[in-house]
Design a protein around this motif. Structure first.
Motif, PDB file in Angstrom:
ATOM      1  N   LYS A   1     -14.362 -68.695  15.638  1.00  0.00           N
ATOM      2  CA  LYS A   1     -13.523 -68.591  16.828  1.00  0.00           C
ATOM      3  C   LYS A   1     -13.097 -67.145  17.072  1.00  0.00           C
ATOM      4  O   LYS A   1     -13.100 -66.308  16.161  1.00  0.00           O
ATOM      5  N   SER A   2     -12.691 -66.861  18.301  1.00  0.00           N
ATOM      6  CA  SER A   2     -12.310 -65.500  18.685  1.00  0.00           C
ATOM      7  C   SER A   2     -11.044 -65.020  17.992  1.00  0.00           C
ATOM      8  O   SER A   2     -10.814 -63.817  17.880  1.00  0.00           O
ATOM      9  N   ASP A   3     -10.220 -65.926  17.475  1.00  0.00           N
ATOM     10  CA  ASP A   3      -8.994 -65.534  16.787  1.00  0.00           C
ATOM     11  C   ASP A   3      -9.231 -65.222  15.309  1.00  0.00           C
ATOM     12  O   ASP A   3      -8.292 -64.995  14.545  1.00  0.00           O
TER      13      ASP A   3
ATOM     14  N   GLU B   1     -22.322 -71.449  22.625  1.00  0.00           N
ATOM     15  CA  GLU B   1     -21.098 -70.736  22.251  1.00  0.00           C
ATOM     16  C   GLU B   1     -20.066 -70.814  23.362  1.00  0.00           C
ATOM     17  O   GLU B   1     -18.867 -71.007  23.102  1.00  0.00           O
ATOM     18  N   THR B   2     -20.525 -70.680  24.588  1.00  0.00           N
ATOM     19  CA  THR B   2     -19.613 -70.789  25.731  1.00  0.00           C
ATOM     20  C   THR B   2     -19.032 -72.191  25.819  1.00  0.00           C
ATOM     21  O   THR B   2     -17.838 -72.369  26.065  1.00  0.00           O
ATOM     22  N   MET B   3     -19.872 -73.175  25.593  1.00  0.00           N
ATOM     23  CA  MET B   3     -19.436 -74.568  25.686  1.00  0.00           C
ATOM     24  C   MET B   3     -18.465 -74.935  24.567  1.00  0.00           C
ATOM     25  O   MET B   3     -17.484 -75.645  24.780  1.00  0.00           O
ATOM     26  N   LEU B   4     -18.713 -74.417  23.350  1.00  0.00           N
ATOM     27  CA  LEU B   4     -17.888 -74.774  22.186  1.00  0.00           C
ATOM     28  C   LEU B   4     -16.749 -73.794  21.915  1.00  0.00           C
ATOM     29  O   LEU B   4     -15.850 -74.088  21.129  1.00  0.00           O
ATOM     30  N   GLY B   5     -16.820 -72.632  22.554  1.00  0.00           N
ATOM     31  CA  GLY B   5     -15.744 -71.670  22.386  1.00  0.00           C
ATOM     32  C   GLY B   5     -15.731 -70.961  21.050  1.00  0.00           C
ATOM     33  O   GLY B   5     -14.677 -70.814  20.422  1.00  0.00           O
ATOM     34  N   GLY B   6     -16.893 -70.498  20.595  1.00  0.00           N
ATOM     35  CA  GLY B   6     -16.960 -69.785  19.331  1.00  0.00           C
ATOM     36  C   GLY B   6     -18.338 -69.191  19.102  1.00  0.00           C
ATOM     37  O   GLY B   6     -19.278 -69.468  19.862  1.00  0.00           O
TER      38      GLY B   6
END
Length: 296
Positions: free
Chosen positions: A67-69, A235-240
């Motif tokens: 994830k982006s965090d 990745e766009t669909m799952l957010g990571g």
């Protein structure tokens, strides 16, 4: 030599055709015990498998999604249903016996995304047919209890005619650096036996880096897999962020073959013993070519 017994034949195709060959003497009585035993042998030979195929699966029920965090989550996954079922149906229809194997022999699961009606483009009958085949493999074969890789000796590997690795994101978790899988795939590479894989399955080929040769044995091979472009959509669909199969193989020296013909039209790639495809669109073509090469 018995006059009605064929001479030893080293030709692979002819040997298969003659497997189970028996002879009944013209002078033998059909009611004699010896002839009755021979007739039973004939019945048995009719049901003998054409050969054996090893199917490689992941033990993982998820894959790491970064994830982006800065955190990493376990995203549910498994084998992609139709990527296993379509080639499997062709392998079985051709008369081959299959054995399932995985790193530790744990029960595999289908990727949840692959069991939805959407994955089958609304084709309910196809979904039912392929689900039924997988269920049959659970009850009549060892799909629920795969062979651990370590239980497959080099001597046993020699009895298999080919190996197949279906896709789904699960291989990203436990197949790319498995030493025992590296040994297994190196065997099929060194003996030039048909090796088929599609989508995320080719990630397993990286295991040869930790195999007996200590190097990526498919360096210089033309290979098609799930593309970086397709993964970026996921990745766009799952957010990571997800490990990229295409980039990982290219970094080790594979010549990646990607594009519209592969991702949208299902075109397969064949290089020496290796057959590969990008996604479910190539599952039928990959299965057909795999069986064709097994029979050579």
């Amino acid at each position: 030599m018995n006059p009605c017994e064929p001479a030893p034949d080293t030709d692979k195709k002819k040997a298969r055709e003659r497997r189970g060959f028996v002879c009944i003497s013209r002078s033998a009585s059909l009611n004699s015990p010896q002839t009755q035993i021979t007739i039973k042998q004939i019945d048995t030979s009719i049901n003998m498998p054409t050969g054996k195929v090893l199917i490689i699966l992941s033990d993982a029920h998820s894959f790491p999604l970064h994830k982006s965090d800065g955190t990493t989550v376990d995203q549910p996954s498994g084998f992609f249903l139709m990527e296993l079922a379509k080639p499997l149906a062709k392998i079985l229809d051709a008369g081959y016996e299959v054995t399932f194997a995985s790193p530790k022999g744990q029960t595999p699961q289908p990727d949840p995304l692959s069991t939805s009606l959407l994955a089958f483009a609304g084709n309910y009958l196809e979904k039912q047919r392929e689900t039924a085949l997988i269920d049959k493999m659970k009850t009549e074969n060892n799909l629920n209890t795969p062979r651990p890789f370590s239980s497959l000796s080099d001597e046993e590997l020699a009895t298999y005619d080919g190996v197949f690795i279906p896709g789904g994101h699960a291989p990203l978790s436990d197949l790319g650096a498995d030493k025992e899988l590296g040994r297994i795939l190196t065997h099929f590479h060194e003996t030039q036996k048909p090796t088929a894989s599609l989508c995320h399955g080719p990630y397993a080929l990286l295991s040869t880096k930790v195999g007996p040769q200590g190097t990526f044995v498919y360096k210089g091979y033309k290979i098609t897999s799930w593309s970086d472009t397709e993964e970026k959509f996921m990745e766009t669909m799952l957010g990571g962020e997800i490990t990229k199969v295409e980039s990982s193989l290219r970094d080790e020296g594979a010549e990646m073959v990607e594009g519209l013909a592969q991702s949208a039209l299902g075109r397969i790639t064949v290089d020496r013993e290796l057959i590969s495809a990008a996604n479910p669109m190539g599952a039928d073509g990959l299965g057909d070519k795999f069986v064709e090469m097994l029979k050579k």
